[in-house]
Design a protein around this motif. Structure first.
Motif, PDB file in Angstrom:
ATOM      1  N   THR A   9       5.455 -39.362 -16.357  1.00  0.00           N
ATOM      2  CA  THR A   9       6.447 -38.291 -16.521  1.00  0.00           C
ATOM      3  C   THR A   9       7.758 -38.814 -17.094  1.00  0.00           C
ATOM      4  N   ASP A  10       8.002 -40.110 -16.966  1.00  0.00           N
ATOM      5  CA  ASP A  10       9.233 -40.682 -17.522  1.00  0.00           C
ATOM      6  C   ASP A  10       9.204 -40.753 -19.045  1.00  0.00           C
ATOM      7  N   TYR A  11       8.008 -40.581 -19.629  1.00  0.00           N
ATOM      8  CA  TYR A  11       7.872 -40.798 -21.073  1.00  0.00           C
ATOM      9  C   TYR A  11       7.214 -39.645 -21.825  1.00  0.00           C
ATOM     10  N   ILE A  12       6.339 -38.872 -21.173  1.00  0.00           N
ATOM     11  CA  ILE A  12       5.629 -37.812 -21.900  1.00  0.00           C
ATOM     12  C   ILE A  12       5.606 -36.500 -21.117  1.00  0.00           C
ATOM     13  N   ARG A  13       6.558 -36.315 -20.225  1.00  0.00           N
ATOM     14  CA  ARG A  13       6.553 -35.129 -19.356  1.00  0.00           C
ATOM     15  C   ARG A  13       6.584 -33.836 -20.155  1.00  0.00           C
ATOM     16  N   LEU A  14       5.613 -32.978 -19.865  1.00  0.00           N
ATOM     17  CA  LEU A  14       5.481 -31.646 -20.455  1.00  0.00           C
ATOM     18  C   LEU A  14       5.268 -31.664 -21.967  1.00  0.00           C
ATOM     19  N   CYS A  15       4.939 -32.813 -22.523  1.00  0.00           N
ATOM     20  CA  CYS A  15       4.695 -32.896 -23.969  1.00  0.00           C
ATOM     21  C   CYS A  15       3.318 -32.339 -24.322  1.00  0.00           C
ATOM     22  N   PRO A  16       3.134 -31.894 -25.569  1.00  0.00           N
ATOM     23  CA  PRO A  16       1.800 -31.464 -26.003  1.00  0.00           C
ATOM     24  C   PRO A  16       0.913 -32.693 -26.218  1.00  0.00           C
TER      25      PRO A  16
ATOM     26  N   VAL B 103      -2.160 -39.005 -25.984  1.00  0.00           N
ATOM     27  CA  VAL B 103      -1.466 -39.061 -27.266  1.00  0.00           C
ATOM     28  C   VAL B 103      -0.668 -37.783 -27.434  1.00  0.00           C
ATOM     29  N   VAL B 104       0.608 -37.934 -27.763  1.00  0.00           N
ATOM     30  CA  VAL B 104       1.471 -36.763 -27.972  1.00  0.00           C
ATOM     31  C   VAL B 104       1.314 -36.270 -29.408  1.00  0.00           C
ATOM     32  N   TYR B 105       1.132 -34.962 -29.557  1.00  0.00           N
ATOM     33  CA  TYR B 105       1.004 -34.328 -30.866  1.00  0.00           C
ATOM     34  C   TYR B 105       2.162 -33.337 -31.030  1.00  0.00           C
ATOM     35  N   PRO B 106       3.318 -33.797 -31.491  1.00  0.00           N
ATOM     36  CA  PRO B 106       4.482 -32.902 -31.632  1.00  0.00           C
ATOM     37  C   PRO B 106       4.195 -31.688 -32.502  1.00  0.00           C
ATOM     38  N   GLN B 107       3.370 -31.895 -33.535  1.00  0.00           N
ATOM     39  CA  GLN B 107       3.066 -30.813 -34.467  1.00  0.00           C
ATOM     40  C   GLN B 107       2.230 -29.707 -33.833  1.00  0.00           C
ATOM     41  N   ARG B 108       1.682 -29.955 -32.640  1.00  0.00           N
ATOM     42  CA  ARG B 108       0.841 -28.967 -31.970  1.00  0.00           C
ATOM     43  C   ARG B 108       1.620 -28.172 -30.910  1.00  0.00           C
ATOM     44  N   LEU B 109       2.932 -28.313 -30.884  1.00  0.00           N
ATOM     45  CA  LEU B 109       3.747 -27.665 -29.858  1.00  0.00           C
ATOM     46  C   LEU B 109       3.500 -26.157 -29.807  1.00  0.00           C
ATOM     47  N   ASN B 110       3.618 -25.492 -30.930  1.00  0.00           N
ATOM     48  CA  ASN B 110       3.450 -24.037 -30.959  1.00  0.00           C
ATOM     49  C   ASN B 110       2.016 -23.636 -30.632  1.00  0.00           C
ATOM     50  N   TRP B 111       1.060 -24.440 -31.044  1.00  0.00           N
ATOM     51  CA  TRP B 111      -0.345 -24.165 -30.744  1.00  0.00           C
ATOM     52  C   TRP B 111      -0.579 -24.185 -29.231  1.00  0.00           C
ATOM     53  N   PHE B 112       0.001 -25.174 -28.543  1.00  0.00           N
ATOM     54  CA  PHE B 112      -0.133 -25.255 -27.091  1.00  0.00           C
ATOM     55  C   PHE B 112       0.469 -24.013 -26.431  1.00  0.00           C
ATOM     56  N   LYS B 113       1.612 -23.578 -26.931  1.00  0.00           N
ATOM     57  CA  LYS B 113       2.255 -22.397 -26.364  1.00  0.00           C
ATOM     58  C   LYS B 113       1.384 -21.155 -26.555  1.00  0.00           C
ATOM     59  N   LYS B 114       0.783 -21.038 -27.727  1.00  0.00           N
ATOM     60  CA  LYS B 114      -0.084 -19.890 -28.005  1.00  0.00           C
ATOM     61  C   LYS B 114      -1.322 -19.892 -27.113  1.00  0.00           C
ATOM     62  N   GLN B 115      -1.738 -21.088 -26.672  1.00  0.00           N
ATOM     63  CA  GLN B 115      -2.909 -21.202 -25.825  1.00  0.00           C
ATOM     64  C   GLN B 115      -2.580 -21.082 -24.334  1.00  0.00           C
ATOM     65  N   GLY B 116      -1.319 -20.729 -24.033  1.00  0.00           N
ATOM     66  CA  GLY B 116      -0.958 -20.467 -22.650  1.00  0.00           C
ATOM     67  C   GLY B 116      -0.117 -21.528 -21.975  1.00  0.00           C
ATOM     68  N   ARG B 117       0.188 -22.614 -22.678  1.00  0.00           N
ATOM     69  CA  ARG B 117       1.004 -23.677 -22.097  1.00  0.00           C
ATOM     70  C   ARG B 117       2.479 -23.420 -22.416  1.00  0.00           C
ATOM     71  N   GLN B 118       3.062 -22.415 -21.763  1.00  0.00           N
ATOM     72  CA  GLN B 118       4.433 -22.022 -22.057  1.00  0.00           C
ATOM     73  C   GLN B 118       5.463 -23.063 -21.617  1.00  0.00           C
ATOM     74  N   ASP B 119       5.066 -23.978 -20.727  1.00  0.00           N
ATOM     75  CA  ASP B 119       6.002 -24.981 -20.229  1.00  0.00           C
ATOM     76  C   ASP B 119       6.117 -26.196 -21.141  1.00  0.00           C
ATOM     77  N   VAL B 120       5.286 -26.249 -22.168  1.00  0.00           N
ATOM     78  CA  VAL B 120       5.266 -27.437 -23.026  1.00  0.00           C
ATOM     79  C   VAL B 120       6.571 -27.567 -23.814  1.00  0.00           C
ATOM     80  N   THR B 121       7.025 -28.806 -23.995  1.00  0.00           N
ATOM     81  CA  THR B 121       8.304 -29.057 -24.657  1.00  0.00           C
ATOM     82  C   THR B 121       8.333 -30.475 -25.205  1.00  0.00           C
TER      83      THR B 121
END
Length: 237
Positions: free
Chosen positions: A24-31, A91-109
């Motif tokens: 959580t110190d490095y990838i908390r709530l990341c896609p 693995v963090v995929y910054p470019q997938r942020l909106n995709w995660f949100k559309k799939q129900g992960r509203q907390d992703v940031t």
């Protein structure tokens, strides 16, 4: 036989994971997508699925894993490394942020985005106990998290003559008020650079505010070295 070794003196559920991945110190709530051995082989990655098969992990991530393995081995030595098991990587995929949100992960940031890759390992002195180790790596492949495990010169191998019944006997001989036992775990003391078996008493009647309980710390490499302490947990209602 190992089942009998612990079931007669401590409930299996009370033998807890020690350490902390600190992910959580490095990838908390990341896609992120997780990859692990024997993971899901489907090519359709779901944001809520179980880990994906490690063979589908990005080639760069696998290359960095080899570098991480080498770094751990160089720092800790063969004896420690031989007891270490790779668990998974994220693995963090910054470019997938909106995709995660559309799939129900509203907390992703990306607010807490510090590491591109995060590797999960477990140090296992036997088939039951585990000490959790996390390694954060940036997109250039540089390790950016500290090593929370002993160096080669400081590592003292675990005394493999231990049993969970024996650990409880030692704890009770040093601290008569350790029962009822809440949990038992393998922890690492960064100051002494030693692994410790930590036995904690359960708080039977909790109250608002500070609840004190006893603990016993047994040196995992030398079971004759024992310390006791009284600590507390604060409960707010």
């Amino acid at each position: 036989m190992s089942v009998l070794a612990y079931s007669q003196c401590i409930d299996r559920g009370k033998i807890k994971y020690g350490g902390n991945y600190y992910s959580t110190d490095y990838i908390r709530l990341c896609p992120t997508y997780a990859f692990a051995t024997n993971g899901d082989t489907s090519k359709n990655w779901n944001v809520l699925t179980d880990p994906i098969d490690i063979k589908q992990a990005p080639a760069k991530a696998l290359a960095y894993k080899r570098n991480v393995d080498i770094a751990i081995l160089k720092y800790s030595g063969d004896k420690f490394y031989s007891k270490l098991n790779f668990h998974s990587l994220e693995v963090v995929y910054p470019q997938r942020l909106n995709w995660f949100k559309k799939q129900g992960r509203q907390d992703v940031t990306l607010k807490y985005y510090k590491a591109k890759y995060f590797f999960f390992y477990q140090f296992k002195p036997d088939s039951i106990a585990s000490f959790l180790i996390g390694i954060a790596v940036n997109k250039e492949g540089k390790i950016i998290s500290p090593f929370v495990f002993p160096s080669k010169k400081n590592y003292a191998p675990i005394d493999t003559s231990f049993t969970y019944c024996k650990l409880l006997e030692i704890a009770r001989s040093k601290q008569r008020d350790i029962d009822p036992v809440q949990e038992l775990s393998l922890e690492f003391d960064t100051k002494s650079q030693r692994f410790l078996w930590l036995i904690s008493q359960s708080v039977v009647d909790t109250k608002e505010g500070d609840n004190f309980f006893n603990q016993v710390m047994i040196d995992a490499a030398d079971l004759s070295k024992v310390q006791t302490a009284k600590t507390y947990a604060t409960i707010v209602r």
